[in-house]
Structures are given as structure tokens and as C-alpha cells.
Scaffold this motif. Structure first.
Motif, PDB file in Angstrom:
ATOM      1  N   PHE A   1       0.820  -1.225   0.000  1.00 30.17           N
ATOM      2  CA  PHE A   1       0.000   0.000   0.000  1.00 30.17           C
ATOM      3  C   PHE A   1       0.849   1.267   0.000  1.00 30.17           C
TER       4      PHE A   1
ATOM      5  N   ARG B   1       3.350  -7.431   4.289  1.00 29.33           N
ATOM      6  CA  ARG B   1       4.002  -7.007   5.529  1.00 29.33           C
ATOM      7  C   ARG B   1       5.031  -8.039   6.010  1.00 29.33           C
TER       8      ARG B   1
ATOM      9  N   MET C   1      -8.102   5.171   6.801  1.00 29.89           N
ATOM     10  CA  MET C   1      -8.779   4.418   5.751  1.00 29.89           C
ATOM     11  C   MET C   1      -7.773   4.193   4.642  1.00 29.89           C
TER      12      MET C   1
HETATM   13  N1  SAM Z   1       7.465   2.610   8.235  1.00 35.52           N
HETATM   14  C1  SAM Z   1       6.338   2.580   9.075  1.00 35.52           C
HETATM   15  C2  SAM Z   1       5.809   1.140   9.187  1.00 35.52           C
HETATM   16  O1  SAM Z   1       6.201   0.267   8.511  1.00 35.52           O
HETATM   17  O2  SAM Z   1       4.928   0.951   9.953  1.00 35.52           O
HETATM   18  C3  SAM Z   1       5.196   3.443   8.620  1.00 35.52           C
HETATM   19  C4  SAM Z   1       5.427   4.575   7.773  1.00 35.52           C
HETATM   20  S1  SAM Z   1       4.035   5.323   7.022  1.00 35.52           S
HETATM   21  C5  SAM Z   1       4.724   6.892   6.791  1.00 35.52           C
HETATM   22  C6  SAM Z   1       2.890   5.593   8.343  1.00 35.52           C
HETATM   23  C7  SAM Z   1       1.607   4.860   8.245  1.00 35.52           C
HETATM   24  O3  SAM Z   1       0.811   5.376   7.198  1.00 35.52           O
HETATM   25  C8  SAM Z   1       1.674   3.381   7.932  1.00 35.52           C
HETATM   26  O4  SAM Z   1       2.028   2.610   9.043  1.00 35.52           O
HETATM   27  C9  SAM Z   1       0.280   3.089   7.461  1.00 35.52           C
HETATM   28  O5  SAM Z   1      -0.581   2.759   8.532  1.00 35.52           O
HETATM   29  C10 SAM Z   1      -0.157   4.413   6.859  1.00 35.52           C
HETATM   30  N2  SAM Z   1      -0.243   4.319   5.401  1.00 35.52           N
HETATM   31  C11 SAM Z   1       0.758   4.149   4.534  1.00 35.52           C
HETATM   32  N3  SAM Z   1       0.279   4.073   3.275  1.00 35.52           N
HETATM   33  C12 SAM Z   1      -1.068   4.189   3.362  1.00 35.52           C
HETATM   34  C13 SAM Z   1      -2.116   4.161   2.415  1.00 35.52           C
HETATM   35  N4  SAM Z   1      -1.880   3.993   1.132  1.00 35.52           N
HETATM   36  N5  SAM Z   1      -3.386   4.318   2.861  1.00 35.52           N
HETATM   37  C14 SAM Z   1      -3.632   4.482   4.182  1.00 35.52           C
HETATM   38  N6  SAM Z   1      -2.688   4.510   5.122  1.00 35.52           N
HETATM   39  C15 SAM Z   1      -1.414   4.352   4.720  1.00 35.52           C
END
Ligand code: SAM
Ligand code: SF4
Length: 506
Positions: free
Chosen positions: A192, A339, A397
Motif C-alpha cells: 500500500f 508485511r 482508511m
Molecule cells: N514505516 C512505518 C511502518 O512500517 O509501519 C510506517 C510509515 S508510514 C509513513 C505511516 C503509516 O501510514 C503506515 O504505518 C500506514 O498505517 C499508513 N499508510 C501508509 N500508506 C497508506 C495508504 N496507502 N493508505 C492508508 N494509510 C497508509
């Protein structure tokens, strides 16, 4: 699209769009004013401090008012569609400034710049410069190009850049907590997520430059550092990997290597063999001073080791708080998300945390309505929440991001209303858990690092407990921000504990 967040400091909703204001570097004034505002995660805010440091060195001054700026930079986030929409709306507001000042330079930095590259210049006519997260050293040249009447783009990603030698400037912080980037990029390919495309390959920063930065912060009065990386548990540095630009001397390197602990000290005579993992790095930073609190984010469930957990347990100043994003409680969905762990593995890691550090707080990230998620699978996420009883959660979401594996392989087929309703259920469950977790602390005494006056009253201080819970208590003589206080917790709400200072135990 709506995100519901129970905030903490790593992604603080109240900081979105915050402008960075710094004191000019003496003797270097070029007469131009820089306005820089940031969106997204703590890493972006930390990057803006690096950008400001580079431009202050070229004689720029910062301003908090974009209408008087000569250069406007917006450091962007691409993680969800609404984050990008927010930036586009903000850009429209800068048009006014451009009309008034024809020489104004408007630049887009960060993840959105990397994702859209030169397309940004076509889509947003106002924009003059597009710069990806690994190209900030080139900013002075790019501004020169725009001054010469051209548009400028640098979105090259690097396998080496860690900005290890650039001391970020942090003058509009509270002077107590600071973020310290320990690595950049991400090698995971969660289906995602856009981060591997916008921030490039994972690379770890020289540990000696990290320790030096934390020591300097401590000497300036800071009392808490948060070590930042997309996946801190895969931090790995080997002697010989350091950037040629690193300003840390060999003597300092040797000195620091000797403080890592016996294993590293044994091999430190031959520095070519030194390898530092995240547990070692945590220990090195914890040893800077017992009065310096150490936090870190984010831990990936597939990588968090017992060695890290024992290191947290061993040092009183490493906070007993782990952010361990679960995303979903269902193994099939986790597999689609790529994951690389399943429900049982995640539970095993939570059990290890509870066994080794029973008092540890755990927070998480959850995505609702990922491609093909069924009602039953959503219930698995709720049951995981019941099992872990998270202290905090960021809840989102699912938002399809162009170019990601999920966008290519799976249909974004859960209707918005269903995603939204699932999110509501998850938020409600989290609120129950947050309340229960805080209630359990009523009647205990917590060590709180005082951060300043509470938002509601200058008669009250606020600060965080070791487990990252916000604590509010009446201002007490002899206690100042930056000091620790023992606070007896009298009551709690869903997000805050309320108490009073009690004497320090000898
Ligand atoms: N590196 C961290 C990890 O692996 O958990 C997370 C980094 S990301 C900047 C922060 C959070 O944004 C993720 O853990 C996820 O829950 C959410 N996220 C990332 N892509 C997303 C998407 N396409 N739609 C919704 N939430 C998203
Ligand atoms: Fe994105 Fe996964 Fe990397 Fe986190 S670990 S930044 S969610 S790809």
C-alpha cells in the motif's frame, strides 16, 4: 477522505503546515527571506531543519510570514491522497504572494516532489523548483537556476546520502525534545505504501555522527531525543560505510566505539570490523547521559529483536514505549499488504515485549478497508486490538497510491462508506483501550519530563511519562521545563493524566 488520529509527537496533527523560523547565521546575510512549511511525518519536519541549515549557511533568513518571503518552500507528504490535496490547496494560497513579488521562488520539496517529478511543473504553474528528499544539498544551485530565469528539478535518489555532517538547526522547538534521523529510505515493499518510491533505498547514518548530535543536543539543554527511521530495527552500519563528508574525526569514532558495550569494544581495536545494529546504537545514545531520554520510531514487527527489548529494559533512560504498526489483524490481509509477518508472528512479538518489559506501552498504525478486506477480517483487527490493548493508535482508511504494488495488483474495492464505518469502530475501540490503559495508572507516581505550560492554562505544566502519556499538573515552585518531576496521578481522561508533584525519592 478522513483520517482519525489519536496524536502523539511523531505525527503531530497540530504541527501540519508549521513554518520553521530560525535566527540568521551571523555575518552571512544575503538579504533574502526563506519561508518553509512542512507536512507529514516527523522525518519531513526533521528534513526541513536540514534544508534550513543549508540555506542559512548561504545567508538566508527565515520568516513565518510567506507574504514577505523571497523563497517559499513546502515540504510535502504523499502517504495518502488527502495529504497531497492539502498541499495543492496550500499552493493556491501562495499565488497572492507571487503576484506581489515577481522574483519570488516557489519550491516543492519531499515525497510529493519525488513522486510527481517534473510533472509538478506542468500541473502547478506557480512552482519553480521541484526537489526530492536526497537532493537538498543542491538547493542553492537550483535557486540560482531559477534566478537565471529557468525552472529547476532535482529528484535524484541516492544510496549514500544521510546528511550526517549537517547539523540541523532547531530554534523554534521547545529546546527539550528533538528528532534525530538515524536512517533514510525503506527497503520494504508494503504493497500500500509509496515511501520506498519517494524516499529510495534504505541507508543507515554513521553512529558516531548520531551520538555526536545527541551529545550536542544534551549540552544545549535538550533532554529527550527521538531516533527516527521508517524501520529502525533494520538499522545497520559497518565501519567503512561512513559518508566521505562526515565531520566526525577518527579519534571520536574510536572513542564512541569504545562506549558501545563489551561486544563492540572488543573488536574496536580493529575498526574495520565494527558493525553497529539498532540495539548497539540505542545503547550508545543511552550512554550519552542518564538524564537524556531516548525514544525511537518506527519498529517493524518483522524485525524487532529480543536484543532490542533487553537493551530497552537495561537502560532506565530508554523509554518503555514501542510503536509497532500492525496495519491489520488478519493474516490474509497482511499477506496482501506484503508485511511479511502474520497474526501469530505479531502476537509473538507483543508477548515478547510484555514478558521482557512488562510496563512497556505499545502503540500502532491500522489501515481499514484494504483491498478485498471482508467484515470477518476487519473483526480480526478489532480482536487484535483487544488482545494487545494499545496505548495509542494512528488509524487510517486505505488510500490507493499510484504506482504502488497494491494499485497495480488489487482493486480498491471497499466502498468509502464501509471503510469509514470500519474506521469509526476501530477508533471507538481504541478510545476504550486508551482510557483503560490510563486508568490503570491512576494512583501511581510517574516520572515526567516537563515540556512547558499546558495548552489550556499557564497555571499548569504538561509533559510526558516514560510511556509517552501526556501528564498535566499544577505549576510547582522550583520546577522548570526541561526538568523531571515525580507526579502522582489523581485521575485521567482518554488522552491525558492529571496529577500533582510529589517529592523526589532519594
Ligand atoms: N514505516 C512505518 C511502518 O512500517 O509501519 C510506517 C510509515 S508510514 C509513513 C505511516 C503509516 O501510514 C503506515 O504505518 C500506514 O498505517 C499508513 N499508510 C501508509 N500508506 C497508506 C495508504 N496507502 N493508505 C492508508 N494509510 C497508509
Ligand atoms: Fe512503507 Fe512498509 Fe516501508 Fe513502512 S515499512 S515505510 S509501511 S514500505
Amino acid at each position: 477522505m478522513m483520517d482519525l488520529v489519536i496524536p502523539d509527537k511523531v505525527h503531530d496533527e497540530s504541527r501540519q503546515g508549521e513554518a520553521l523560523v530560525l535566527e540568521p547565521v551571523k555575518g552571512k546575510n544575503n538579504g533574502r527571506k526563506l519561508y518553509i512549511e512542512s507536512y507529514g511525518c516527523a522525518m519531513n519536519f526533521s528534513d526541513s531543519e536540514i534544508v534550513a541549515s543549508i540555506l542559512l549557511d548561504k545567508g538566508f533568513e527565515t520568516t513565518s510570514d510567506f507574504t514577505v518571503a523571497d523563497v517559499i518552500f513546502i515540504n510535502t507528504c504523499s502517504i495518502r491522497e488527502n495529504a497531497e490535496q492539502r498541499v495543492r490547496n496550500r499552493l493556491k494560497e501562495f499565488t497572492v504572494a507571487k503576484v506581489k513579488n515577481r522574483g519570488l521562488v516557489v519550491g516543492v520539496l519531499g515525497c510529493m516532489a519525488e513522486r510527481l517529478k517534473s510533472k509538478f511543473l506542468e500541473e502547478e504553474k506557480l512552482v519553480d523548483v521541484v526537489v526530492g528528499p536526497d537532493a537538498y544539498r543542491d538547493l542553492p544551485n537550483l535557486i540560482d537556476q531559477v534566478d537565471d530565469g529557468q525552472k529547476a528539478v532535482n529528484v535524484l535518489l541516492s544510496r549514500e546520502e544521510t546528511y550526517a555532517d549537517i547539523s540541523p538547526v532547531r530554534l523554534n522547538s521547545n529546546g527539550i525534545n528533538a528528532f534525530v534521523s538515524i536512517m533514510r529510505g525503506c527497503d520494504n515493499m508494503c504493497s500500500f505504501c509509496v515511501v520506498p518510491f519517494t524516499r529510495g533505498r534504505e541507508r543507515s547514518r554513521d553512529p558516531h555522527s548520531i551520538v555526536k548530535e545527541c551529545t550536542d543536543l544534551f549540552n544545549q539543554g535538550y533532554r529527550e531525543v527521538t531516533l527516527l527511521g521508517q524501520n529502525v530495527d533494520s538499522y545497520k552500519w559497518k565501519s567503512g560505510m561512513e559518508s566521505p563528508k562526515s565531520e566526525v574525526s577518527n579519534e571520536e569514532r574510536q572513542q564512541n566505539a569504545l562506549t558501545v558495550g563489551e561486544d563492540i569494544a572488543e573488536v574496536s581495536e580493529d575498526l574495520s570490523k565494527v558493525e553497529v545494529n539498532f540495539a548497539n546504537l540505542l545503547e550508545m545514545v543511552a550512554l550519552v547521559d542518564p538524564q537524556l531520554r531516548v525514544r525511537f520510531s518506527t519498529s517493524h514487527p518483522k524485525d524487532i529483536t529480543d536484543e532490542v527489548l533487553y537493551t530497552i529494559k537495561k537502560h532506565d533512560n530508554i523509554c518503555k514505549y514501542i510503536h509497532l504498526p500492525v496495519q491489520s489483524g488478519n493474516s490474509r490481509v497482511l499477506e496482501l499488504m506484503n508485511r511479511t509477518y502474520d497474526r501469530d508472528w505479531y502476537i509473538n512479538r507483543v508477548d515478547a515485549i510484555r514478558r521482557i518489559i512488562p510496563e512497556c506501552a505499545i502503540s500502532t498504525d491500522v489501515i481499514t478497508g484494504f483491498c478485498s478486506e471482508t467484515e470477518e477480517e476487519h473483526q480480526d483487527t478489532l480482536s487484535m486490538m483487544d488482545y494487545v490493548q494499545y496505548d495509542f493508535a494512528y488509524m487510517f482508511m486505505y488510500s490507493e497510491r499510484p504506482g504502488t504494488l497494491a494499485a497495480k495488483r488489487y482493486a480498491d474495492d471497499i466502498p468509502d462508506l464501509v471503510k469509514h464505518n470500519r474506521l469509526k469502530e476501530i477508533v471507538a475501540r481504541q478510545q476504550e483501550h486508551s482510557f483503560i490503559r490510563l486508568q490503570k495508572l491512576v494512583g501511581t507516581t510517574q516520572k515526567v519530563l516537563i515540556e512547558g505550560f499546558s495548552k489550556k492554562s499557564d497555571q499548569d505544566y504538561c509533559g510526558r511519562s516514560d510511556q509517552n502519556a501526556m501528564v498535566v499538573f499544577p505549576v510547582t515552585e522550583n520546577y522548570k521545563p526541561g526538568q523531571y518531576a515525580n507526579v502522582f496521578i489523581e485521575r485521567s481522561t482518554t488522552a491525558t493524566m492529571i496529577g500533582r508533584v510529589v517529592p523526589q525519592t532519594p
